[in-house]
Structures are given as C-alpha cells and as structure tokens.
Design a protein around this motif. Structure first.
Motif, PDB file in Angstrom:
ATOM      1  N   GLY A  61      40.041  36.995  24.069  1.00  0.00           N
ATOM      2  CA  GLY A  61      40.590  37.820  22.992  1.00  0.00           C
ATOM      3  C   GLY A  61      39.972  39.204  22.893  1.00  0.00           C
ATOM      4  O   GLY A  61      40.232  39.946  21.945  1.00  0.00           O
ATOM      5  N   GLN A  62      39.159  39.574  23.883  1.00  0.00           N
ATOM      6  CA  GLN A  62      38.488  40.876  23.849  1.00  0.00           C
ATOM      7  C   GLN A  62      38.938  41.749  25.022  1.00  0.00           C
ATOM      8  O   GLN A  62      39.184  41.255  26.119  1.00  0.00           O
ATOM      9  CB  GLN A  62      36.964  40.676  23.911  1.00  0.00           C
ATOM     10  N   LYS A  63      39.014  43.049  24.777  1.00  0.00           N
ATOM     11  CA  LYS A  63      39.434  43.999  25.802  1.00  0.00           C
ATOM     12  C   LYS A  63      38.361  44.135  26.873  1.00  0.00           C
ATOM     13  O   LYS A  63      37.177  44.268  26.583  1.00  0.00           O
ATOM     14  CB  LYS A  63      39.689  45.368  25.144  1.00  0.00           C
ATOM     15  N   VAL A  64      38.799  44.075  28.139  1.00  0.00           N
ATOM     16  CA  VAL A  64      37.877  44.197  29.283  1.00  0.00           C
ATOM     17  C   VAL A  64      38.367  45.324  30.193  1.00  0.00           C
ATOM     18  O   VAL A  64      39.556  45.394  30.526  1.00  0.00           O
ATOM     19  CB  VAL A  64      37.802  42.883  30.082  1.00  0.00           C
ATOM     20  N   ILE A  65      37.439  46.184  30.587  1.00  0.00           N
ATOM     21  CA  ILE A  65      37.755  47.283  31.500  1.00  0.00           C
ATOM     22  C   ILE A  65      37.198  46.939  32.875  1.00  0.00           C
ATOM     23  O   ILE A  65      35.988  46.708  33.035  1.00  0.00           O
ATOM     24  CB  ILE A  65      37.152  48.612  30.996  1.00  0.00           C
ATOM     25  N   VAL A  66      38.082  46.863  33.862  1.00  0.00           N
ATOM     26  CA  VAL A  66      37.678  46.551  35.234  1.00  0.00           C
ATOM     27  C   VAL A  66      37.683  47.842  36.045  1.00  0.00           C
ATOM     28  O   VAL A  66      38.716  48.476  36.235  1.00  0.00           O
ATOM     29  CB  VAL A  66      38.615  45.507  35.870  1.00  0.00           C
ATOM     30  N   SER A  82      33.126  38.293  35.987  1.00  0.00           N
ATOM     31  CA  SER A  82      33.117  39.100  37.201  1.00  0.00           C
ATOM     32  C   SER A  82      34.508  39.118  37.816  1.00  0.00           C
ATOM     33  O   SER A  82      35.430  38.470  37.329  1.00  0.00           O
ATOM     34  CB  SER A  82      32.124  38.512  38.219  1.00  0.00           C
ATOM     35  N   ILE A  83      34.632  39.848  38.905  1.00  0.00           N
ATOM     36  CA  ILE A  83      35.852  39.796  39.720  1.00  0.00           C
ATOM     37  C   ILE A  83      35.477  39.354  41.142  1.00  0.00           C
ATOM     38  O   ILE A  83      36.184  39.618  42.104  1.00  0.00           O
ATOM     39  CB  ILE A  83      36.591  41.150  39.721  1.00  0.00           C
ATOM     40  N   GLY A 121      40.167  38.803  38.514  1.00  0.00           N
ATOM     41  CA  GLY A 121      39.799  38.428  39.873  1.00  0.00           C
ATOM     42  C   GLY A 121      40.992  38.513  40.809  1.00  0.00           C
ATOM     43  O   GLY A 121      42.088  38.066  40.470  1.00  0.00           O
ATOM     44  N   CYS A 122      40.805  39.133  41.975  1.00  0.00           N
ATOM     45  CA  CYS A 122      41.868  39.315  42.985  1.00  0.00           C
ATOM     46  C   CYS A 122      42.988  40.233  42.480  1.00  0.00           C
ATOM     47  O   CYS A 122      44.123  40.176  42.986  1.00  0.00           O
ATOM     48  CB  CYS A 122      42.450  37.976  43.426  1.00  0.00           C
ATOM     49  N   MET A 123      42.674  41.060  41.485  1.00  0.00           N
ATOM     50  CA  MET A 123      43.669  41.988  40.930  1.00  0.00           C
ATOM     51  C   MET A 123      43.168  43.431  41.061  1.00  0.00           C
ATOM     52  O   MET A 123      42.037  43.691  41.459  1.00  0.00           O
ATOM     53  CB  MET A 123      43.917  41.665  39.447  1.00  0.00           C
ATOM     54  N   LYS A 124      44.016  44.381  40.684  1.00  0.00           N
ATOM     55  CA  LYS A 124      43.641  45.793  40.711  1.00  0.00           C
ATOM     56  C   LYS A 124      42.776  46.154  39.501  1.00  0.00           C
ATOM     57  O   LYS A 124      42.728  45.417  38.517  1.00  0.00           O
ATOM     58  CB  LYS A 124      44.905  46.665  40.687  1.00  0.00           C
ATOM     59  N   GLU A 125      42.097  47.301  39.597  1.00  0.00           N
ATOM     60  CA  GLU A 125      41.334  47.792  38.449  1.00  0.00           C
ATOM     61  C   GLU A 125      42.278  48.094  37.293  1.00  0.00           C
ATOM     62  O   GLU A 125      43.467  48.367  37.490  1.00  0.00           O
ATOM     63  CB  GLU A 125      40.554  49.059  38.828  1.00  0.00           C
ATOM     64  N   GLY A 126      41.749  48.029  36.056  1.00  0.00           N
ATOM     65  CA  GLY A 126      42.588  48.323  34.896  1.00  0.00           C
ATOM     66  C   GLY A 126      42.048  47.657  33.643  1.00  0.00           C
ATOM     67  O   GLY A 126      40.880  47.272  33.569  1.00  0.00           O
ATOM     68  N   ARG A 170      33.803  44.841  32.268  1.00  0.00           N
ATOM     69  CA  ARG A 170      32.940  45.069  31.097  1.00  0.00           C
ATOM     70  C   ARG A 170      33.746  45.199  29.817  1.00  0.00           C
ATOM     71  O   ARG A 170      34.881  45.675  29.832  1.00  0.00           O
ATOM     72  CB  ARG A 170      32.097  46.344  31.296  1.00  0.00           C
ATOM     73  N   LEU A 171      33.115  44.757  28.699  1.00  0.00           N
ATOM     74  CA  LEU A 171      33.696  45.010  27.387  1.00  0.00           C
ATOM     75  C   LEU A 171      33.575  46.497  27.087  1.00  0.00           C
ATOM     76  O   LEU A 171      32.906  47.260  27.799  1.00  0.00           O
ATOM     77  CB  LEU A 171      32.958  44.205  26.305  1.00  0.00           C
ATOM     78  N   GLU A 172      34.192  46.926  25.993  1.00  0.00           N
ATOM     79  CA  GLU A 172      34.147  48.352  25.631  1.00  0.00           C
ATOM     80  C   GLU A 172      32.729  48.825  25.333  1.00  0.00           C
ATOM     81  O   GLU A 172      32.426  50.014  25.468  1.00  0.00           O
ATOM     82  CB  GLU A 172      35.066  48.607  24.431  1.00  0.00           C
TER      83      GLU A 172
END
Length: 384
Positions: A290-295, A310-311, A279-284, A301-303
């Motif tokens: 403990g799980q990888k999230v793609i923004v 949300s953001i 939240g309030c950050m850039k995409e990445g 979203r998870l892989e």
C-alpha cells in the motif's frame, strides 16, 4: 506412459562436484545419471542437447513478495500465476510467496490464495507454502512495512493457516514472556525467523534458545553489530542458525559476502531475492504494502529513501556471490537449492539432483543466463 527425458552435453552440478560427460535422465523424478552409451536401457527417450551449459537443481526462493508487476498481497490467483511464470525464467522452480504487514483481511486473503495455489498447476515455479513477514515486528525496524498494522506475536492470528505457513518472521522482543515462541514449539514444521527486530544481543540469544532457527535478510531491518553491543547480527554470528542474504550489492556491501561465508559457513546461508512487484520490470513507480515505491538505478525505495524489497533475481544473486567470494560454483548453488530446501523441511524431495528426488532442474550458461527450467518433470521455460 510417462515421457522420459535425457539431458546431454551438460555439466551436472551434483552435491560435491560438477560432473561432465554424463546424461541426466528424468520424468517427474530424477531417474538416473549415466554414461551416454548406457541410455539404450531407456526406451523412447527424448534427448535434449544443452550444448555445454550447466545442469543445476532448481532454484528455491523462500522470501519473495512479487515480480512481473504482481504482488502476493494482490490476493489473486492471476498475480501468483504471473509471479510463478516470471521467476521460472530466472531459474526458480519453487518459492514461498511472502506476505507484508497489512490489515488482517488483506493478509488472510493472500494466505487463502496461496493455499489455493499450492493445489493448482500454475505452469511455472511451484508454490511451496508461505513466508509470513509481519505483522509480528518492531516499528523501529519496520523497513518498508506499514507501522499501522503491526501486532504482537499472536497464535490465534495464524492458527487457521498452520498447514501452509513455512516461515514466520518476527521480532521476539515483542513476544511477552516468549509465550508465542513456546507455543510454536508444537509446530516444528514452521521455521521461526528473527527479523524487523530491535532485540539486543542477549534477547536474540535467548530467542534462539527458545526456538528461533533462522534470520530474515541478515543485516537489514535489525540491530547491527557493534563491538560493545553485538546486537542481532552478533547473536546470529555466535550461533548455528541459518540466515538469508539479499546479495544485490545494495542491501549489503559485497565485501561482506566472503566475511559472512567465513563466519556462518556455506551450509548456513540462503540467498533470497526479497523481490517486490517491480522484479523483472522496467524502472518507474510501483507499490508495496500500500506504499509508493520508486524503482531507479537498480534499487526499490519508498519516498523517504527506505529500501523497499529488491528487484533482484536469484540467478543474479548467484552471480554476485561467485564474483565476490572464493567459493566454487557447486557451493554457491547450494545457497539457492539444498539450503533453502532444508530451512523449510523439503530437502527429502527437493534441493539436489539425487536419484528419486523431484525433477526440478535449471540450466544456465557461465554468465548465469537461464535457458531451461523444469518443475517436477514439466518443462516450464525453454530457450535452448
């Protein structure tokens, strides 16, 4: 002597209207709302010209995991402080740090840090307690929660933290004989919320009779409404419990916003962010529980493409409701002020600009850009 401030040239969002040509006087509390020519009764007042902007009660987020690159489950004062300062810039004056389904040690570490933070002056939005989202959930609707650490509802798990827990999200069908729900009737200061649940309509209705008072991010991570199988959504519609909405137009289609207000009424709806550390950050690439999230493209979203929080920011949620429903601004503001305050039992002190309440104030323009945030009389963000 306590410094007294006066906000002038603003549109004050009061309970049932928007008041113009008045001055809002405050220190730690809301002192008065009066005509400009009457301010002489207060000596050494600091006048602040808000230049025609809206003066609102401070926003309250009762479901937020993180923002600004930090997460509650980091288990550090530094992370909570960063979240607090980050969301103050979005108009939030109070929040419930929200936990995830993780191992017992990590959850307890987070709860202990939240307890510590409630006693500290962290210079931003105030920590109001904690929202426990998990581990008492159903694997079928776990969403972005980690199935490895799911437990059945267990009073012993939470008994040392009853002082700071404000909301518990749980799947009532996992509560054998509804024993947990029965036990929690002794703790009316804690709001039980149905969420991450595979309950049928009948199970959900029984749970509501047994003590469920709230629904966590309605529509998301729960049995949907079908005309032959109404599910949790149908039970929520057919009851007077309150419910959360992630109004980012991703978790729930905006066409649903007006429908939900028509069914539940303004008084029973609470806007939340469910924001994670991005939240309030850039995409990445980020992490949640403990799980990888793609923004990317406005969603987290998870892989496997599962939505992972949300953001969203609360000021953006307010704007989305304004643009997609027919309710007025002062009504939408209740969804992020009075209503969340009532859900967690703090509405005697927070949630409106009534005289005597805490001076939690947010100032924004017609596009919901935030310019000024006050927490219990302290200016924590100012770009007027």
């Amino acid at each position: 002597m306590k410094k007294i401030y006066g906000l002038i040239n603003g549109k004050i969002i009061h309970d049932y209207s928007i008041i113009e040509n008045k001055v809002l006087i405050f220190n730690e509390k809301i002192i008065d709302i009066l005509d400009l020519q009457e301010i002489d009764r207060y000596k050494n007042i600091d006048l602040i010209d808000v230049k025609g902007k809206f003066i609102s009660p401070g926003f309250i987020d009762i479901h937020i995991h993180g923002a600004g690159g930090s997460d509650i489950m980091d288990g550090t004062i530094e992370s909570i402080t960063n979240i607090s300062n980050t969301i103050a810039k979005t108009g939030v004056t109070g929040f419930l740090p929200t936990t995830m389904t993780m191992d017992r040690y990590t959850i307890y570490k987070a709860l202990n840090i939240v307890r510590q933070a409630t006693y500290l002056d962290i210079q931003g939005a105030k920590v109001l307690g904690v929202h426990m989202e998990g581990p008492f959930i159903n694997e079928k609707y776990k969403g972005a929660q980690n199935a490895k650490y799911i437990l059945k509802p267990d009073f012993d798990f939470i008994k040392e933290y009853l002082d700071i827990i404000k909301i518990i999200t749980l799947a009532p069908e996992m509560d054998e004989g509804y024993k947990f729900l029965q036990k929690m009737k002794d703790y009316s200061n804690i709001t039980l919320s149905i969420g991450h649940s595979n309950a049928t309509y009948d199970e959900a209705k029984k749970a509501i009779k047994s003590g469920i008072k709230h629904a966590t991010h309605l529509f998301n991570a729960m049995t949907p409404m079908h005309h032959r199988d109404p599910g949790i959504v149908g039970a929520v519609f057919n009851s007077n419990i309150t419910c959360e909405l992630i109004a980012d137009k991703i978790h729930v289609h905006p066409a649903i916003f007006q429908l939900l207000i028509d069914i539940k009424g303004v008084e029973n709806l609470v806007l939340i962010t469910d924001s994670m550390r991005a939240g309030c950050m850039k995409e990445g690439i980020y992490e949640l529980g403990g799980q990888k999230v793609i923004v990317k493209s406005g969603s987290a979203r998870l892989e496997n493409n599962t939505l992972a929080g949300s953001i969203l920011t609360l000021n953006k949620a307010v704007k989305n409701i304004l643009e997609n429903t027919n309710i007025k601004l002062h009504e939408v503001i209740k969804l992020v002020t009075q209503n969340p305050a009532k859900v967690i039992g703090i509405d005697k002190n927070k949630g409106s600009l009534n005289i005597g309440k805490d001076a939690d104030i947010t100032i924004f323009d017609e596009d919901l850009n935030i310019y000024f945030t006050v927490v219990e009389g302290k200016i924590v963000f100012n770009k007027l």
